[in-house]
Each structure stands twice: as C-alpha cells, then as structure tokens.
Design a protein around this motif. Sequence first.
Motif: not given
Length: 353
Positions: A147-165
Amino acid sequence: MIIKSERLFCSKPFTWFEVTQVNGIGEVFMCCPSWLETPIGNLRYQSVEEVWNGKKAQEIRRSILDGSFKYCNQSRCPFLQTIAAPVEKAEDVKDEEFKIIMKEHLTVLPYGPKEINCSYDKSCNLSCPSCRTEVIIEKRNRNQIREVQQKICKEAMKDAQLLYITGSGDPFGSPFFRKWLQTMRRRDMPRLERLHIHTNAQLWTPKMWKTIPDEIQHLVKTAEISIDAASSETYSINRRGGSFKKLLENLEFISTLRERNAMEWVCISMVVQENNFREMPDFVRIGKRFNFGVYFSKLVNWGTFSEEEFCRRAVHLPSHPKHAGLLDLLKDEIFNEPNVYLGNLTELKNCNK
C-alpha cells in the motif's frame, strides 16, 4: 542547539522524504530518524502532499530558516559536525531555489519530494546485531508495505530526482524492493537522476544484476555497502549470516560496474564499535583496493541492545574503557586520506588536535 558561530542552512527538510517503519509502516521523516527524530506524518493515513507540506513539516523547515535547528541531534548528525552538504553556511548557498526559500521563509513548498528514501520494509538476508535480532522477511505486513509503495509510485515520483533503496533492510534481500527494481520503468520517473542502492552486497551478484532492466541499471549512480568489519572473523559476528569471501567477490564485480556503468560514487561503511574499531585502518585499505569511498559512523541503539550491552559496545562513549584507544587510533594519518569520511566521529578526531 547549534553551537556553530556561523549561520547555517540545511537543505534536507526541503528535499528529503524518508518513508520508514520506525513507529509503524509508512511513517515519514525529513532526515535520518537518528539525526532528526520528529516524524511529519504517515502515508498509510495521509496523502504525500498532506505529509510533505503538513504542520510538522512546516515547523521543522522553520527551525532551519530561523537558525535554531532545534529538532536536530548535532551529536549524531555528521553534516552539522563537519558543515558538509547538505549543511552549509547560509551565505554560501548557491542554489537559486534555496535562496528564494531563505529569502521568503517558505515552509510550504510548491514542489513535491525530490529525494525519497524507501525504508519501510525491514526484509533482509542478514541479521546484523546492530540492526536486528533475527532474519526478517516481511510477511505479516506485506499488504501495508504494498500500500505504501504504491502510494509512493503514484504520488511521490513526479518531482523525485533521487530514489534511495533502502535504509531499512536490503534491496535484493527484500522481495518487495527486489521486484520493484525488476519492474521499474523510466517513464514513470520522469525527473529521476539517480537511484542509490544501500546494501550488504551479499546478493549483488552478476546473476541478480541481470534481472534489473538496463534503463534502471544506468540510473544506479551511487551505492553504499554496509560491511562493519575488515576481517572474516569480525564480519561473521557483525554481519551475521554473511560470507566475507562472497563479499569480496561481489565487491570485485561492483567495482567493474562502477567503470562500465559510469557510477559516480560507491562507498563501504562501518558502524564503529568495540569489536571492530581497531580494524578501521584495514577497512580504509579495503576501500582503496576497490577504489571505493570509506564511511564511518557511531553505533546507535535501534532497540536491539539492552542499555548495558550498548554501553559495552559503544566505544565512542567517553565512559568506555577502550575510548582512549579509539582516540589514539584516530590520530593515524590514514584517516586524512581523501576517500575517507569520518562522519559523526569527526568531533572525536577533532578533540585530539
């Protein structure tokens, strides 16, 4: 309270979005929770926008702009100790966006998270004592994680320049992060410039790497490899379940990736404690062998140690019987080499001067 005489600015609360499992899956921080312990919301119950520009997020940003840094833990934050990016003197800020933020005292931002740290899944192939008491592969919480991962994918990635995993487990040991890496598509992350991998590297093999799409492989520009030892014996204790031999084989492979995929930076890291601090010079030599950076940090009790056990391990504490030995070791010229970053141990080295 910040004790530096200069007026400082930290860009972290204006870019960083760390989604964790600290007090429940989906809880969000604006920095490492060990350095800035106040959460700003939870993605399971709020939208990304509600968290990003919420009341608590605004309060934390205000504490940077007024110079108080009252939410920050200076004894743990390596950047405040060294005045290194993302911390800098306010007068030295060059970024035009940050200049506007400082001038207008903006606490509500017109853009979304730019740096997203995915630390909401603790799944890992190892059970390092500084982090956990047993191997964790999330099963009970899998629906919440998805649920959290899907929300990140749908709502948080539009301006993201760095993704840390990931700062919570291992990107290849976690079935959730591994599948995400294997199914990511560049078009879904239009502004992403860098994918940072934080791993123990036990599973970062040529075979695993081939399962990652080429377009995603080329986004992996930086990596941190947690090791905590410079010998097989110590590694077997601090990286419980791992093989030092396998680690060295994989470091060799990763060093070739750095050249082939033009990775900008790779570092190996050590959480310094009673049973490994004397291996610090050899750890630097491992970094030089593979042309990696070297990062050291203090031991933090994430709830896996009793207070007595933590004090026995925490050699950075002045009360520790071997603390003087650590101070003496830090005088070694090897720690002055350009590939070495002492992080929040810097204040200990400085007190030797």
